[in-house]
Enzyme design. Structure first.
Site, PDB file in Angstrom:
ATOM      1  N   LYS A 107      13.925   9.319  -3.550  1.00 55.85           N
ATOM      2  CA  LYS A 107      12.993   8.784  -4.540  1.00 55.85           C
ATOM      3  C   LYS A 107      13.655   8.941  -5.897  1.00 55.85           C
ATOM      4  CE  LYS A 107       8.165   9.224  -6.109  1.00 55.85           C
ATOM      5  NZ  LYS A 107       6.882   9.943  -5.876  1.00 55.85           N
ATOM      6  N   ASP A 247       0.845   0.410   1.965  1.00 55.63           N
ATOM      7  CA  ASP A 247       2.273   0.725   1.995  1.00 55.63           C
ATOM      8  C   ASP A 247       2.525   2.217   1.827  1.00 55.63           C
ATOM      9  OD1 ASP A 247       1.335  -0.142  -0.735  1.00 55.63           O
ATOM     10  OD2 ASP A 247       3.241   0.765  -1.316  1.00 55.63           O
TER      11      ASP A 247
END
Length: 452
Positions: A107, A247
């Site tokens: 990330k 998602d």
């Protein structure tokens, strides 16, 4: 790396599911956090930090290049076909000591084909917040991704929702799977039933350890159970994820991707985490509804490869799965041994009613009443707690409070004021002492919670 077992199964799906990307180059690599417990379990120690978790050189016999995964999703109930792994990638896959597949994903590691107008970066504050969220949720028994590593990049970022310029970081997340409901939605959007069937087989075999030919109905049954447990565990933990878009719902029911999360001090159904959640769509008490809605979107996708009526029946039965999971999660946090189902249902309903009175915060109630202990009428005089004490009579479980933690003066908590205080020390003087102390305190609480 004696115990390292690479197993890049994602390659079986083929290029319809991902795009190979190049890792970004960073000015500096300043290690800030390494999850030593998980590093030891999977045979990746600190000596490999800079090469593999700062420069992202491929791990031996693993993915030769990071992969940005393709998916779509509903974001606040609006379908978005322009999303995917926009600021992260799947770096490696391996097996834990129990044989379960593990994904190492990033990330903040830079732009991908799905970044749109974003820079693909993660603020250091965002990285710190995710470490705190994953550690706290793991301690409270939530099925969550783990923060494996966090390093600072030496870059300055400009953000509209926090003081800028601010510091940049890259986080490596460890989870038991990287497939989302949105992965199926993308395939349905492009009318690709063959790829849906391929993904069903992949999820059954590699994420659930089941016969890959068991079919979509079996996969949906497994996902329904996993998501029911996820929703229940959020409530028992007093946790608000903040953005339960489709998602952001993993096929394994594993919680992940922590942006505007918060723990609610009191059992407040309307408590929200995200300032942009103006309608309270993902408020504390609406999280089960949100997850069920996302599950319905998955059912619609699977209807392209399986009969729809059985999927509809399974979807309708989700509320029963959730109720059973909530009873289990609440009793587990309370430290009370399950008994007859009707008795447990009545106990948990009374427990929630006591929490809804707001006469005590969530952390304090579960701390004071651990193992079925009644702190007494002087401490908890109101009617709701006297009803709870009556139902707990004869269900005392001293073993659940055998750890010294239960004799502390206050419970370990993780509310926004403390999160901001931890970050303030880092931002003002690069003081990581409060952060490290909090991680140690959370893990101590987790050890106490495991004693039942």
């Amino acid at each position: 790396m004696a115990d390292y077992r690479p197993d890049p199964k994602i390659l079986e799906l083929g290029a319809d599911f991902y795009d190979a990307v190049e890792p970004a180059k960073f000015p500096r690599s300043i290690p800030r956090f390494l999850n030593e417990r998980w590093a030891e379990r999977i045979g990746l120690d600190g000596t490999d930090w800079e090469a593999h978790f700062c420069r992202f050189e491929p791990l031996p016999d693993n993915l030769p290049q990071p992969l940005a995964l393709r998916y779509h999703g509903h974001q606040f109930r609006s379908y978005n076909p322009e999303i995917g792994d926009g600021r992260g990638f799947l770096f490696a896959q391996l097996r834990d000591e129990g044989g379960r597949l593990l994904d190492l994903g990033t990330k903040g590691s830079g732009q991908t084909p799905y970044s749109r107008f974003g820079d693909g970066r993660l603020t250091l504050k965002g990285g710190v917040r995710e470490v705190l969220a994953t550690e706290m949720l793991e301690a409270l028994g939530v099925n969550t991704s783990k923060t494996f590593a966090l390093f600072e990049t030496g870059e300055e970022l400009v953000r509209s929702d926090e003081p800028s310029p601010t510091r940049s970081s890259v986080l490596t997340r460890l989870g038991h799977g990287h497939i989302r409901i949105g992965t199926f939605q993308r395939l349905a959007f492009f009318e690709q039933p063959d790829n849906i069937a391929k993904l069903v087989r992949y999820c059954l075999e590699h994420l659930y350890g089941e016969d890959p030919s068991a079919g979509a109905h079996r996969l949906f049954e497994l996902i329904a159970g996993a998501t029911a447990r996820l929703a229940a565990s959020y409530l028992a933990a007093g946790f608000v994820h903040g953005v339960l878009n489709s998602d952001n719902i993993a096929i394994t029911g594993e919680s992940f991707d922590y942006g505007p999360w918060r723990f609610t001090p009191y059992w407040d159904d309307a408590f929200t985490a995200a300032y942009f959640d103006e309608t309270g769509l993902y408020a504390f008490g609406r999280q089960p509804e949100a997850i069920h809605w996302d599950l319905a979107q998955l059912a619609g996708c699977l209807a392209l490869v399986a009969e729809a009526p059985p999927l509809a029946d399974q979807l309708r039965s989700w509320s029963e799965l959730f109720e059973a999971a909530l009873i289990e999660a609440m009793l587990k946090r309370l430290g009370v041994v399950p008994a007859a189902r009707d008795d447990d249902r009545h106990l948990v309903a009374t427990l929630i009613k006591a929490l809804q009175s707001k006469a005590a915060g969530i952390d304090w109630l579960f701390f004071d009443w651990r193992g079925g202990r009644d702190p007494g009428v002087d401490a908890y005089p109101c009617e709701e707690f006297r009803d709870l004490a009556q139902l707990l009579d004869g269900r005392d479980n001293p073993a659940a409070r055998s750890h010294p933690y239960w004799s502390d003066e206050t419970p370990c908590s993780m509310h926004i004021e403390e999160v901001e205080g931890i970050w303030a020390a880092i931002a003002a003087g690069d003081d990581w002492t409060p952060f490290n102390a909090k991680i140690a305190a959370i893990r101590r609480m987790g050890a106490a919670m495991s004693a039942t």
